[in-house]
Scaffold this motif. Structure first.
Motif, short mmCIF file in Angstrom:
data_model
loop_
_atom_site.label_atom_id
_atom_site.label_comp_id
_atom_site.label_asym_id
_atom_site.label_seq_id
_atom_site.Cartn_x
_atom_site.Cartn_y
_atom_site.Cartn_z
N PRO A 17 4.26 4.92 4.41
CA PRO A 17 5.09 4.46 3.28
C PRO A 17 6.17 5.50 2.98
O PRO A 17 5.92 6.71 3.02
N GLY A 33 1.24 -0.28 3.62
CA GLY A 33 1.46 -0.43 2.19
C GLY A 33 0.16 -0.60 1.43
O GLY A 33 -0.03 -0.04 0.34
N SER A 81 -2.00 2.71 0.58
CA SER A 81 -1.16 3.75 0.01
C SER A 81 -1.21 3.67 -1.52
O SER A 81 -1.77 2.73 -2.09
N LYS A 94 0.06 0.35 -3.25
CA LYS A 94 -0.59 -0.91 -2.89
C LYS A 94 -0.39 -2.02 -3.92
O LYS A 94 -0.52 -3.20 -3.59
N LEU A 127 7.48 -2.62 -0.87
CA LEU A 127 7.75 -1.19 -0.67
C LEU A 127 8.30 -0.97 0.73
O LEU A 127 8.15 -1.82 1.62
N GLU A 128 8.92 0.18 0.90
CA GLU A 128 9.51 0.53 2.18
C GLU A 128 8.51 1.33 3.02
O GLU A 128 7.81 2.20 2.49
N VAL A 129 8.47 1.02 4.29
CA VAL A 129 7.58 1.72 5.22
C VAL A 129 8.41 2.24 6.39
O VAL A 129 9.18 1.49 7.01
N THR A 153 10.94 -3.29 4.78
CA THR A 153 10.45 -3.58 3.44
C THR A 153 9.43 -4.71 3.52
O THR A 153 9.72 -5.78 4.08
N PRO A 191 2.60 -5.34 0.40
CA PRO A 191 1.31 -4.83 0.88
C PRO A 191 0.36 -5.96 1.26
O PRO A 191 0.32 -7.01 0.60
#
Length: 328
Positions: free
Chosen positions: A258, A285, A288, A291, A296-298, A312, A315
């Motif tokens: 993440p 995601g 992390s 969650k 979220l960006e990974v 993006t 999760p």
């Protein structure tokens, strides 16, 4: 002077068998086996307690070939105990000449394990080894027919034991008598007897043709998810698992982290599709601190190289994880 080779697993029974024979004034050399599924660490520690030299035999590759298709099948999990014990005895038998030894001893106890240590199994192991007339089981010798070593006086049968069954009382008393205090539990250290590990190994064998040692070692760490025959995700749970898992992955594998949240290392092994890469990011995601975020960006990329790709994702849900999880 009579000299014997003692097959030492790292457990208490094999050490007691060796000590029992040493008490008769017989020279004893320990023989321990190393494979992808068990190590000699416990055996090394145990042998020091009775001042017994130890020879370590690495038969990893041949042992794994046998594990793939054991002649006598598996135990409760992926443990081919009969074939494994016979293979060890064959190796030990071939070492008799090298060490100028007279026979082999083991720590097996009659009926201690219902499948691999009943009378039929013990006899079968001896027969399959090719050295049936050179094998003595000191802890339960009085419960079975005398061996030629007992009949010809190389060893005193009257000083051998008649332990039988699953109770450990006799072994614990002997350990106390001889000052053996540091020994592992009877479960042993073979990964093939562990249910979760066995499930992962079976999955690996079903989906990968050219299996390497690193693939087998990776089964010990994290959570595993089978996406397809060509792709598997491994999600580490602790910093220690991450350190160990990194030793088992290569520059061909893709790792995910993440971008803005602390989390586990996610690695995808194999040749994933675009959709499988996206799902691996979703898993990253989920495991992390982010969650509960909507999205979220990974960051991801090939291991050992800068993670220059960013995706993006939302999760993964528990339902999605369960769909692919090999085991927990």
């Amino acid at each position: 002077m009579t000299r014997v080779l003692a097959m030492v697993s790292g457990g208490l029974d094999s050490l007691l068998a060796a000590k029992l024979i040493k008490e008769q004034g017989i020279e004893v050399i320990g023989i321990c086996f190393k494979s992808y599924f068990f190590s000699p660490e416990n055996a090394i520690k145990m042998c020091k307690q009775i001042d017994m030299p130890l020879e370590i035999v690495d038969f990893s590759e041949e042992h794994f070939e046998m594990v793939k298709n054991p002649k006598h099948g598996y135990g409760k999990n992926m443990n081919p105990c009969i074939d494994c014990h016979a293979m060890m005895m064959t190796y030990a038998g071939e070492l008799l000449e090298k060490f100028n030894a007279d026979f082999i001893i083991t720590g097996e106890v009659l009926n201690q394990r219902p499948m691999s240590q009943n009378k039929r199994s013990l006899d079968l192991v001896k027969k399959e080894s090719g050295f049936s007339n050179k094998i003595l089981r000191p802890l339960c010798a009085k419960n079975i027919e005398p061996t030629e070593m007992e009949l010809n006086g190389l060893v005193d049968r009257e000083k051998l034991l008649d332990i039988s069954g699953r109770t450990r009382t006799a072994q614990i008393e002997l350990a106390e008598k001889w000052g053996i205090v540091d020994y592992p539990s009877p479960a042993g250290g073979c990964k093939l007897t562990e249910p979760n590990y066995s499930i992962r190994l079976e999955d690996l064998m079903e989906n990968r043709k050219n299996i390497e040692e690193k693939d087998i070692n990776l089964l010990k760490y994290g959570r595993h998810f089978r996406l397809s025959p060509n792709a598997k995700i491994v999600a580490t749970r602790t910093e220690e698992e991450t350190i160990n898992a990194k030793k088992c992955i290569t520059k061909e594998d893709i790792v995910f982290f993440p971008a803005k949240f602390a989390g586990a290392m996610i690695a995808i092994i194999g040749n994933p599709s675009k959709e499988e890469i996206e799902f691996a990011a979703k898993v990253a995601g989920r495991y992390s601190k982010g969650k509960n975020e909507e999205t979220l960006e990974v960051k991801y990329g090939h291991y050992t190289k800068p993670l220059q790709n960013i995706i993006t994702v939302k999760p993964a849900t528990e339902e999605e994880l369960k769909q692919y999880m090999i085991n927990n």
